[in-house]
Motif scaffolding. Sequence first.
Motif, mmCIF file in Angstrom:
data_model
loop_
_atom_site.group_PDB
_atom_site.id
_atom_site.type_symbol
_atom_site.label_atom_id
_atom_site.label_comp_id
_atom_site.label_asym_id
_atom_site.label_seq_id
_atom_site.Cartn_x
_atom_site.Cartn_y
_atom_site.Cartn_z
ATOM 1 N N ILE A 67 0.842 -1.209 0.000
ATOM 2 C CA ILE A 67 0.000 0.000 0.000
ATOM 3 C C ILE A 67 0.871 1.251 0.000
ATOM 4 N N ILE A 68 1.895 1.266 0.825
ATOM 5 C CA ILE A 68 2.798 2.429 0.891
ATOM 6 C C ILE A 68 3.510 2.624 -0.439
ATOM 7 N N ILE A 69 4.023 1.549 -1.019
ATOM 8 C CA ILE A 69 4.724 1.649 -2.301
ATOM 9 C C ILE A 69 3.770 2.130 -3.385
ATOM 10 N N GLY A 70 2.553 1.585 -3.384
ATOM 11 C CA GLY A 70 1.558 2.018 -4.364
ATOM 12 C C GLY A 70 1.235 3.495 -4.223
ATOM 13 N N SER A 71 1.102 3.961 -2.992
ATOM 14 C CA SER A 71 0.814 5.385 -2.754
ATOM 15 C C SER A 71 1.962 6.264 -3.211
ATOM 16 N N LEU A 72 3.188 5.839 -2.945
ATOM 17 C CA LEU A 72 4.350 6.626 -3.376
ATOM 18 C C LEU A 72 4.437 6.688 -4.896
ATOM 19 N N LYS A 73 4.196 5.564 -5.551
ATOM 20 C CA LYS A 73 4.234 5.550 -7.022
ATOM 21 C C LYS A 73 3.141 6.437 -7.590
ATOM 22 N N GLU A 74 1.973 6.373 -6.989
ATOM 23 C CA GLU A 74 0.852 7.194 -7.443
ATOM 24 C C GLU A 74 1.169 8.678 -7.249
ATOM 25 N N ALA A 75 1.769 9.019 -6.113
ATOM 26 C CA ALA A 75 2.117 10.421 -5.835
ATOM 27 C C ALA A 75 3.177 10.913 -6.810
ATOM 28 N N GLU A 76 4.123 10.048 -7.174
ATOM 29 C CA GLU A 76 5.151 10.437 -8.134
ATOM 30 C C GLU A 76 4.543 10.674 -9.511
#
Length: 122
Positions: free
Chosen positions: A99-108
Motif C-alpha cells: 500500500i505504501i509503495i503504491g501510494s508513493l508511485k501514485e504520488a510520483e
Amino acid sequence: MISPALSQKSALTHALTKLIEVLDEENRVLQEHRVGLHAGFTDRKNQALRELMAALRFESLPSAIDAVKPLVQKLSATLQDNARLLKLHIAALGEVSDIIIGSLKEAESDGTYSRIFASRRS
C-alpha cells in the motif's frame, strides 16, 4: 497437563519450559496485534534454544527424554501456532508495504512530489 515426573526441574525441563514460555508470550503479543520491535523475542528464543541444546548434550538418556515427552509435545504445538501467527504477521506487513509503495508511485506519477524535489535541487 505435565506429569508429576517433571516436578523436579532438570536442565532439560527448565530449557523446554523457558522456550515454551517465550513462544507463548510472543504468540499472545501477535494475537493481540501489539508487536513493536520483534528483535527481543528473537533474542530470547535464540537464548532458550542454546540452553535447550546444552541441556540435551548432558541429558540425552532415553529416560530423560521420555520424562519430558509432554513438554516436547506442548513445544511442538506452540511452535506450530507461532509459525502460523508469524506468517500472518509477515503477510500483513507485506500488504502494508504494498500500500505504501503504491501510494508513493501514485504520488510520483501525479506530480505531487516533483515540485518539492525540483525546488530542492535549485
